[in-house]
Design a protein around this motif. Structure first.
Motif, PDB file in Angstrom:
ATOM      1  N   ALA A 186      38.751  43.701  37.949  1.00 16.13           N
ATOM      2  CA  ALA A 186      37.770  43.023  37.087  1.00 16.13           C
ATOM      3  C   ALA A 186      38.095  43.346  35.623  1.00 16.13           C
ATOM      4  O   ALA A 186      38.403  44.488  35.297  1.00 16.13           O
ATOM      5  CB  ALA A 186      36.366  43.483  37.425  1.00 16.13           C
ATOM      6  N   ALA A 221      37.595  44.418  43.095  1.00 25.35           N
ATOM      7  CA  ALA A 221      36.750  44.224  41.912  1.00 25.35           C
ATOM      8  C   ALA A 221      36.839  45.441  40.990  1.00 25.35           C
ATOM      9  O   ALA A 221      36.995  45.304  39.769  1.00 25.35           O
ATOM     10  CB  ALA A 221      35.296  43.995  42.343  1.00 25.35           C
ATOM     11  N   ARG A 268      26.349  41.783  45.299  1.00 20.73           N
ATOM     12  CA  ARG A 268      26.412  41.235  43.943  1.00 20.73           C
ATOM     13  C   ARG A 268      25.184  40.427  43.579  1.00 20.73           C
ATOM     14  O   ARG A 268      24.881  40.242  42.399  1.00 20.73           O
ATOM     15  CB  ARG A 268      27.674  40.391  43.773  1.00 20.73           C
ATOM     16  N   TYR A 272      35.575  44.918  47.443  1.00 20.47           N
ATOM     17  CA  TYR A 272      34.888  45.817  46.504  1.00 20.47           C
ATOM     18  C   TYR A 272      35.926  46.599  45.690  1.00 20.47           C
ATOM     19  O   TYR A 272      35.853  46.681  44.448  1.00 20.47           O
ATOM     20  CB  TYR A 272      33.995  46.776  47.308  1.00 20.47           C
TER      21      TYR A 272
END
Ligand SMILES: [Zn+2]
Ligand SMILES: [Zn+2]
Length: 260
Positions: A74, A70, A40, A67
Motif C-alpha cells: 500500500a 496491503a 476493511r 492482508y
C-alpha cells in the motif's frame, strides 16, 4: 462478526474472522478467506494491533496473504517517498500470534505464493505458548486445546479492567475441556458446522444441537453459532440449539456487533 462461513464462503460472505475491540486494543481473531475485505469495511487495517489464529486450516488464515500484501505494497506503507504522504510515520506492522509450529508453515505458504518472507516481513510474527496468558492492550487472551483434525485452540478474550468475557471455540468436536474453559462466559461463539454428527472417524466438528449442549454445560450467558453454511437451514439450526440451551442464541451474521 466479519465472517461466519465454514470452509467455503457463503454467497457474499467470508470464512472465520472476528474483530474484538476493547480499551486500547483492536484484535482480529482468525483471518479466513474473504475476511480482509470485511475487515476493511469496519476498521483501517493498519490500526489492528494483533491477529491471533486458532489453528492452521485455510478457512482460518488464508486472508493473511492479501492482508500482508496491503501492509507491504500500500502506498502509505512505503518508506519512500515519505514526503508525498505527509503525516505518515513508519509502516504499520501488526503482531501476528500463531499456534506453536505455525511459523514455518506460514513460511511455506509464502514460498508457495512466490514471496517466502511475505508474512514474516509484513507482520511481527510470533508463536504463542498455549499455557500462557497474553496481554494485548486492554485484553487478556487465553488458549485451550480442543479436539479437531489438527492442533487447534479455543480462544478467550477478557477485558483486563473487569469487563466482559468472550470465548471462541474455534473448530472442534464435543469436549469437556471447552465446558471448563468457557464456564460462565458472557458470550460463547461456537461452531455449528454439521447437519448431523460425522458418520465415521474422529469427531472434529459440532452440530448446532451439540453447540447448544455446550452452551448449557458452560452456563454461558449467550450463544452465537458460527462456521455454519448458508446452505443449512438457519431456523433448523436455532431449533436444534434451543432444544439444549435455554439462553439467547442466534446465528452469526456478517457485520453483527456484540457488546460484552
Ligand atoms: Zn478447522
Ligand atoms: Zn474451519
Amino acid at each position: 462478526m466479519l465472517g461466519k462461513s465454514p470452509s467455503w464462503q457463503d454467497a457474499g460472505g467470508a470464512c472465520s474472522g472476528y474483530l474484538v475491540r476493547a480499551e486500547g486494543a483492536c484484535v482480529l481473531v482468525d483471518c479466513g478467506s474473504g475476511v480482509f475485505a470485511q475487515l476493511r469495511r469496519v476498521v483501517d487495517y493498519v490500526a489492528v494491533d494483533a491477529v491471533v489464529l486458532s489453528h492452521m486450516h485455510a478457512d482460518h488464515f488464508l486472508d493473511l496473504i492479501p492482508y500482508a500484501c496491503a501492509l507491504t505494497y500500500a502506498p502509505r506503507q512505503q518508506p519512500v517517498p515519505v514526503a508525498a504522504w505527509p503525516g505518515t510515520g513508519s509502516p504499520a506492522r501488526p503482531r501476528l500470534l500463531v499456534p506453536p509450529g505455525a511459523s514455518e508453515q506460514l513460511r511455506a505458504v509464502g514460498v508457495a505464493t512466490g514471496h517466502a518472507g511475505l508474512l514474516h516481513e509484513a507482520f511481527e510474527l510470533s508463536e504463542y505458548a498455549i499455557a500462557e496468558t497474553l496481554a494485548l492492550g486492554g485484553l487478556r487472551v487465553r488458549f485451550q486445546p480442543v479436539p479437531h483434525y489438527i492442533p487447534t485452540n479455543a480462544i478467550e478474550l477478557t477485558q483486563a479492567a473487569g469487563g466482559g468475557r468472550f470465548t471462541y471455540g474455534a473448530d472442534h468436536g464435543p469436549t469437556d475441556a471447552l465446558d471448563e474453559f468457557a464456564a460462565h462466559t458472557d458470550l460463547l461463539l461456537l461452531e455449528g458446522t454439521l447437519p448431523r454428527p460425522e458418520r465415521a472417524g474422529r469427531r472434529g466438528h459440532l452440530t448446532p444441537g451439540e453447540a447448544g449442549e455446550h452452551a448449557a454445560a458452560c452456563e454461558a450467558a449467550r450463544l452465537v453459532l458460527t462456521h455454519i453454511s448458508d446452505e443449512l437451514d438457519e431456523d433448523w439450526a436455532l431449533d436444534e440449539a434451543r432444544r439444549a440451551y435455554a439462553g439467547p442464541v442466534e446465528v452469526a451474521r456478517a457485520g453483527a456487533v456484540y457488546t460484552v
